[in-house]
Design an enzyme around this catalytic site. Structure first.
Site, mmCIF file in Angstrom:
data_model
loop_
_atom_site.group_PDB
_atom_site.id
_atom_site.type_symbol
_atom_site.label_atom_id
_atom_site.label_comp_id
_atom_site.label_asym_id
_atom_site.label_seq_id
_atom_site.Cartn_x
_atom_site.Cartn_y
_atom_site.Cartn_z
ATOM 1 C CB CYS A 128 -0.732 -0.039 1.347
ATOM 2 S SG CYS A 128 -2.045 -1.324 1.404
ATOM 3 N NE ARG A 186 -4.563 2.312 1.610
ATOM 4 C CZ ARG A 186 -4.585 1.955 2.678
ATOM 5 N NH1 ARG A 186 -5.987 2.118 3.472
ATOM 6 N NH2 ARG A 186 -3.833 1.185 3.454
ATOM 7 C CG ASN A 188 -0.429 -5.547 5.361
ATOM 8 O OD1 ASN A 188 -1.133 -5.436 6.179
ATOM 9 N ND2 ASN A 188 -0.128 -6.455 4.520
HETATM 10 C C1 LIG Z 1 -4.387 -5.462 3.902
HETATM 11 C C2 LIG Z 1 -4.713 -4.230 4.200
HETATM 12 C C3 LIG Z 1 -3.338 -3.477 3.955
HETATM 13 C C4 LIG Z 1 -2.768 -3.520 2.596
HETATM 14 C C5 LIG Z 1 -1.287 -3.438 2.683
HETATM 15 O O1 LIG Z 1 -0.444 -2.514 3.120
HETATM 16 N N1 LIG Z 1 -0.627 -4.333 1.864
HETATM 17 C C6 LIG Z 1 0.865 -4.399 1.827
HETATM 18 C C7 LIG Z 1 1.448 -5.822 1.580
HETATM 19 S S1 LIG Z 1 3.047 -5.770 2.062
HETATM 20 O O2 LIG Z 1 3.187 -5.492 3.188
HETATM 21 O O3 LIG Z 1 3.875 -4.756 1.360
HETATM 22 O O4 LIG Z 1 3.274 -7.148 1.583
HETATM 23 C C8 LIG Z 1 -5.208 -3.644 5.519
HETATM 24 C C9 LIG Z 1 -5.123 -2.270 5.820
HETATM 25 C C10 LIG Z 1 -6.531 -2.107 6.710
HETATM 26 C C11 LIG Z 1 -7.023 -3.541 6.966
HETATM 27 C C12 LIG Z 1 -8.267 -3.726 7.603
HETATM 28 C C13 LIG Z 1 -8.560 -2.784 8.836
HETATM 29 O O5 LIG Z 1 -7.442 -2.769 9.943
HETATM 30 C C14 LIG Z 1 -9.673 -3.202 9.306
HETATM 31 C C15 LIG Z 1 -10.001 -4.822 9.819
HETATM 32 C C16 LIG Z 1 -9.268 -5.080 10.954
HETATM 33 C C17 LIG Z 1 -9.335 -6.731 11.231
HETATM 34 O O6 LIG Z 1 -8.710 -6.910 12.383
HETATM 35 C C18 LIG Z 1 -9.175 -7.456 10.283
HETATM 36 C C19 LIG Z 1 -9.793 -6.867 9.055
HETATM 37 C C20 LIG Z 1 -9.938 -5.584 8.731
HETATM 38 C C21 LIG Z 1 -10.965 -5.258 7.625
HETATM 39 C C22 LIG Z 1 -8.448 -5.176 7.953
HETATM 40 C C23 LIG Z 1 -8.019 -6.333 7.020
HETATM 41 C C24 LIG Z 1 -6.844 -5.796 6.447
HETATM 42 O O7 LIG Z 1 -5.674 -6.315 7.202
HETATM 43 C C25 LIG Z 1 -6.458 -4.342 5.998
HETATM 44 C C26 LIG Z 1 -7.358 -4.167 4.823
#
Ligand SMILES: C[C@H](CCC(=O)NCCS(=O)(=O)O)[C@H]1CC[C@H]2[C@@H]3[C@H](O)C[C@@H]4C[C@H](O)CC[C@]4(C)[C@H]3C[C@H](O)[C@]12C
Length: 331
Positions: free
Chosen positions: A2, A16, A79
């Site tokens: 992200c 974002r 993340n």
């Molecule tokens: C996966 C998302 C972040 C995407 C990201 O940063 N990817 C990077 C990959 S890497 O590191 O570079 O490999 C995160 C951002 C916000 C998160 C959501 C929010 O925190 C709200 C809830 C929280 C709950 O605990 C889980 C579901 C959830 C709905 C989360 C699902 C998921 O973890 C999300 C959608």
């Protein structure tokens, strides 16, 4: 992966990319002022600032990935796998919040980054997952995140690691993923030589070396999708970006910056063998309180405005994403 960016100015905006292999059940959700937010250890927020953002609504509650409140304060979770650590209790902390509680708590309570910083200075994380059932027998996983918190003039990065709660000033206005934020600040210093200007040869003035195309001042800028590379590329584009006065022009510029670091399906395969992609990009504007977004499948811009009347009340308003491609055929 992200990427989050903040365009600093009174008419600025924040946005974002959310990069993931699958949808997380996201939709645009407005939480009006008297929608009750309940927390594990914090006091309930029954009268708070209204917010608009992208959320999964689970058991009737919005779990925001990012949002902006009615005063233009923005917060996004990105993340932070392997580094996020939520089980370091701190007896000196006044406020304890689970990761999924942070966005409603901070945006519901604070008008700007200064107020957010004051609250977060006495905060410690709680390693509590979101419970889908009243008895806690079914829970969502704890998302491993760090956060970007921005207003029209300033940004912070919040990380909770084995070292405790770290709150960094972010003068660049960009956040991506791993490693921790100090790495990105240091790494950016390796790219001091990048320039948007037509370059001059600095090491052999008389050798007759000249650029033979546009863009050669930024040769060497990383272009891959790794977090450190996206950080550098997003910072370069953002810091060279003109600030547009008019909202639509500003929003389009913000999407272009996000496009520069978007993830194209097929170019990144996760360790589980699945293609990562930018499932949506968004840009939120404090002036009109509008959440603009596009999805991977439907790159047309969509807008949901939180009008003054939408801020009043106790019911969530949910707007499912428009993911069907919509091509304007002109012949
Ligand atoms: C996966 C998302 C972040 C995407 C990201 O940063 N990817 C990077 C990959 S890497 O590191 O570079 O490999 C995160 C951002 C916000 C998160 C959501 C929010 O925190 C709200 C809830 C929280 C709950 O605990 C889980 C579901 C959830 C709905 C989360 C699902 C998921 O973890 C999300 C959608």
């Amino acid at each position: 992966m992200c990427t989050s960016i903040a365009m600093f100015s009174e008419s600025g905006c924040c946005g974002r990319n959310l990069d993931l292999e699958v949808s997380f059940g996201e939709q645009v959700v407005i939480a009006p002022r008297t929608y009750p937010f309940h927390f594990h250890e914090l006091e309930d927020l029954n009268d708070h600032h209204a917010l608009i953002g992208m959320a999964n609504v689970a058991s009737g509650q919005p779990l925001y990935a990012e949002a902006m409140n009615e005063h233009g304060l923005y917060m996004a979770g990105l993340n932070f796998p392997g580094n996020a650590c939520y089980d370091r209790p701190d007896d000196r902390a006044r406020y304890h919040a689970a990761p999924y509680e942070l966005i409603p708590w901070i945006l519901g309570s604070c008008r700007n980054v200064t107020e957010a910083k004051a609250l977060l200075s006495s905060f410690a994380p709680l390693a509590r997952p979101f419970s889908l059932t009243a008895d806690g027998s079914r829970t969502l996983p704890l998302a491993e995140l760090h956060w970007h918190i921005c207003d029209g003039s300033r940004a912070l990065v919040l990380e909770t690691t084995v070292d405790g709660v770290c709150l960094y000033e972010d003068p660049i206005g960009v956040l991506t993923n791993n490693p921790p934020f100090p790495f990105h600040q240091m790494n950016l210093q390796q790219y001091l030589g990048l320039s948007s200007a037509n370059p001059k040869c600095r090491f052999a003035e008389n050798a007759g070396l000249r650029p033979f195309g546009e863009g050669m001042g930024a040769l060497g800028m990383p272009g891959d999708a790794s977090p450190a590379s996206r950080y550098v590329k997003a910072a370069f584009h953002k810091l060279n970006s003109p600030l547009e006065k008019e909202e639509t022009a500003q929003v389009i510029q913000c999407f272009h910056i996000l496009d520069a670091v978007q993830m194209v399906k097929g170019s990144v395969i996760t360790a589980q063998g699945r293609p990562d992609r930018t499932i949506y990009s968004c840009c939120i504007t404090p002036c009109s309180m509008t959440y603009y977004y596009k999805t991977y499948e439907n790159p047309q811009l969509h807008a949901v405005t939180m009008h003054p009347e939408d801020r009043i009340g106790d019911r969530l308003q949910c707007f499912p994403l428009q993911t069907t491609p919509n091509i304007l055929r002109i012949h």
